[in-house]
Write an enzyme that holds these catalytic residues in place. Structure first.
Site, short mmCIF file in Angstrom:
data_model
loop_
_atom_site.label_atom_id
_atom_site.label_comp_id
_atom_site.label_asym_id
_atom_site.label_seq_id
_atom_site.Cartn_x
_atom_site.Cartn_y
_atom_site.Cartn_z
N ALA A 66 9.55 72.45 73.76
CA ALA A 66 9.29 71.87 72.45
C ALA A 66 10.62 71.60 71.77
O ALA A 66 11.59 72.35 71.98
CB ALA A 66 8.46 72.84 71.62
N GLY A 111 7.86 74.61 76.71
CA GLY A 111 6.81 73.59 76.80
C GLY A 111 6.98 72.68 78.01
O GLY A 111 6.00 72.09 78.48
N GLU A 114 5.31 74.49 80.69
CA GLU A 114 3.87 74.47 80.39
C GLU A 114 3.24 73.12 80.76
O GLU A 114 2.14 73.06 81.28
CB GLU A 114 3.66 74.81 78.91
CG GLU A 114 4.02 76.28 78.62
CD GLU A 114 4.08 76.61 77.15
OE1 GLU A 114 4.89 75.99 76.44
OE2 GLU A 114 3.33 77.50 76.71
N GLU A 134 10.89 81.21 75.11
CA GLU A 134 10.52 81.17 73.69
C GLU A 134 10.86 82.46 72.94
O GLU A 134 11.21 82.44 71.77
CB GLU A 134 9.02 80.90 73.53
CG GLU A 134 8.58 79.49 73.91
CD GLU A 134 8.23 79.33 75.37
OE1 GLU A 134 8.57 80.21 76.18
OE2 GLU A 134 7.64 78.30 75.71
N1 CAA Z 1 14.90 71.18 71.49
C1 CAA Z 1 15.78 70.35 70.90
N2 CAA Z 1 16.97 70.04 71.42
C2 CAA Z 1 17.31 70.62 72.60
C3 CAA Z 1 16.44 71.49 73.28
C4 CAA Z 1 15.17 71.78 72.67
N3 CAA Z 1 14.26 72.56 73.24
N4 CAA Z 1 17.05 71.91 74.41
C5 CAA Z 1 18.23 71.30 74.44
N5 CAA Z 1 18.40 70.52 73.35
C6 CAA Z 1 19.56 69.71 72.98
C7 CAA Z 1 20.70 70.58 72.48
O1 CAA Z 1 20.51 70.90 71.12
C8 CAA Z 1 21.87 69.67 72.72
O2 CAA Z 1 21.92 68.71 71.69
P1 CAA Z 1 23.33 68.41 70.93
O3 CAA Z 1 24.20 67.82 72.01
O4 CAA Z 1 22.92 67.42 69.88
O5 CAA Z 1 23.83 69.71 70.42
C9 CAA Z 1 21.49 68.93 74.02
O6 CAA Z 1 20.07 69.07 74.15
C10 CAA Z 1 22.12 69.52 75.26
O7 CAA Z 1 21.82 70.91 75.27
P2 CAA Z 1 22.94 72.05 75.42
O8 CAA Z 1 24.23 71.61 74.84
O9 CAA Z 1 22.36 73.32 74.88
O10 CAA Z 1 23.05 72.11 77.02
P3 CAA Z 1 23.43 73.36 77.92
O11 CAA Z 1 23.62 72.81 79.29
O12 CAA Z 1 24.50 74.15 77.33
O13 CAA Z 1 22.09 74.28 77.91
C11 CAA Z 1 19.74 74.71 78.02
C12 CAA Z 1 20.89 73.78 78.43
C13 CAA Z 1 19.88 76.06 78.72
C14 CAA Z 1 18.43 74.04 78.45
C15 CAA Z 1 19.77 74.91 76.49
O14 CAA Z 1 19.83 73.63 75.87
C16 CAA Z 1 18.57 75.61 75.93
O15 CAA Z 1 18.49 76.83 76.05
N6 CAA Z 1 17.66 74.85 75.29
C17 CAA Z 1 16.50 75.44 74.65
C18 CAA Z 1 15.42 75.76 75.65
C19 CAA Z 1 14.28 76.44 74.94
O16 CAA Z 1 14.42 77.43 74.25
N7 CAA Z 1 13.05 75.89 75.15
C20 CAA Z 1 11.86 76.41 74.55
C21 CAA Z 1 11.61 75.70 73.27
S1 CAA Z 1 10.28 76.42 72.34
C22 CAA Z 1 8.88 75.93 73.17
O17 CAA Z 1 8.91 75.19 74.11
C23 CAA Z 1 7.61 76.48 72.59
C24 CAA Z 1 6.41 76.16 73.38
O18 CAA Z 1 5.92 76.94 74.18
C25 CAA Z 1 5.74 74.92 73.19
#
Ligand code: CAA
Length: 260
Positions: A66, A111, A114, A134
């Site tokens: 998400a 997500g 999922e 999450e």
């Molecule tokens: N939402 C919004 N933006 C996201 C994102 C997310 N879930 N995941 C990555 N991005 C964005 C980052 O903010 C970044 O944007 P900027 O360049 O503008 O800062 C860009 O994508 C690249 O990401 P990173 O710089 O963080 O890349 P990385 O290689 O260092 O790390 C990663 C990659 C490990 C996937 C890391 O981005 C991360 O941990 N992302 C979050 C993953 C997460 O927590 N997902 C669960 C979301 S909650 C959910 O999904 C609830 C549900 O059950 C429905």
């Protein structure tokens, strides 16, 4: 409707939905979920489409979950609504009468995992990483992860993955039964298309019914499941496709199924 976050290609019996937000590692905001829902509905209705593929743009992410920017400061009502919208879309994927294949080309997190779990088949590239992180932001999986992940990997492993938020690599996911196959990244597209091409010529009603039976097998008791199976078997025995299948076998030729 304007589509700004997904790409959509149709041809040779295959519809491909590509999540196209590489700047956010293909994270899903509400707009993107609505687009996926609409693409799925189009692919379901289109009688030339036999198989649906879902993937992400680029070589880094299938979908990083998400969109956390959308989630920021959501509050109780909005949070519940976002969960319900994602659950609805994953159900639409799971309940589509046609096989849906997830081509996991990188991160499948939150997500994203999922969504992949709602697909029928998951083929991952070697660089893919899967997880439900999450808890690291104070949430839980909200698009079916608490329910579908244990059905794939068992309750113990699901709790471990969700409690820790750890990411697992594609090979580990394959061993756990979470993905069907792992291939080198440069072969992902061709492997998925070959797999899809194999399904195109199968009898559509048999595929639709077996998908429904397997999807409901974990919710029904054995007797109810077997009754449903026998009824589906009876329905199939009355189809033109069954007559065609048997004739083709006896005449030693390839069957031509019409979905009738
Ligand atoms: N939402 C919004 N933006 C996201 C994102 C997310 N879930 N995941 C990555 N991005 C964005 C980052 O903010 C970044 O944007 P900027 O360049 O503008 O800062 C860009 O994508 C690249 O990401 P990173 O710089 O963080 O890349 P990385 O290689 O260092 O790390 C990663 C990659 C490990 C996937 C890391 O981005 C991360 O941990 N992302 C979050 C993953 C997460 O927590 N997902 C669960 C979301 S909650 C959910 O999904 C609830 C549900 O059950 C429905």
């Amino acid at each position: 409707m304007e589509f700004r976050n997904t790409l959509y290609e149709k041809g040779e019996g295959i519809a491909t939905i590509t999540i196209n937000r590489p700047q956010a590692l293909n994270a899903l905001n509400e707009e993107t979920l609505v687009e996926i829902s609409s693409r799925i509905e189009d692919a379901r209705q289109d009688e030339n489409t036999k198989v649906i593929i879902i993937t992400g743009t680029g070589d880094r992410a299938f979908c990083a979950g998400a969109d956390l920017k959308m989630m920021e400061g959501a509050g109780a009502y909005k949070g519940m609504r976002l969960s319900q919208i994602g659950q609805k879309v994953t159900m639409e994927v799971e309940e589509a009468e046609k096989p849906v294949i997830a081509a996991i080309n990188g991160y499948a997190l939150g997500g994203g995992l999922e969504l992949a779990m709602a697909c029928d088949i998951r083929i991952a590239s070697e660089n893919a990483q899967l997880g439900q992180p999450e808890v690291n932001v104070g949430l839980i999986p909200g698009w079916g992860g608490t329910q579908r992940l244990p059905r794939f990997v068992g309750k113990g492993k699901a709790k471990e993955m969700i409690f820790t938020g750890e990411r697992i690599d594609a090979k580990t996911a394959e061993k756990l039964g979470l993905v069907n196959r792992v291939v080198p990244q440069d072969r992902l597209k061709s492997t998925v298309r070959e797999f899809a091409a194999e399904l195109i010529n199968k009898p559509p009603i048999a595929i639709a019914l077996v998908k429904q039976l397997i999807n409901t097998s974990s919710e029904t008791n054995l007797n109810v499941g077997l009754t449903n199976e026998a009824e589906a078997f009876g329905v199939l025995a009355s189809t033109e496709d069954f007559r065609e299948g048997v004739s083709a076998f006896l005449e030693k030729r390839k069957p031509q199924y019409k979905g009738k």
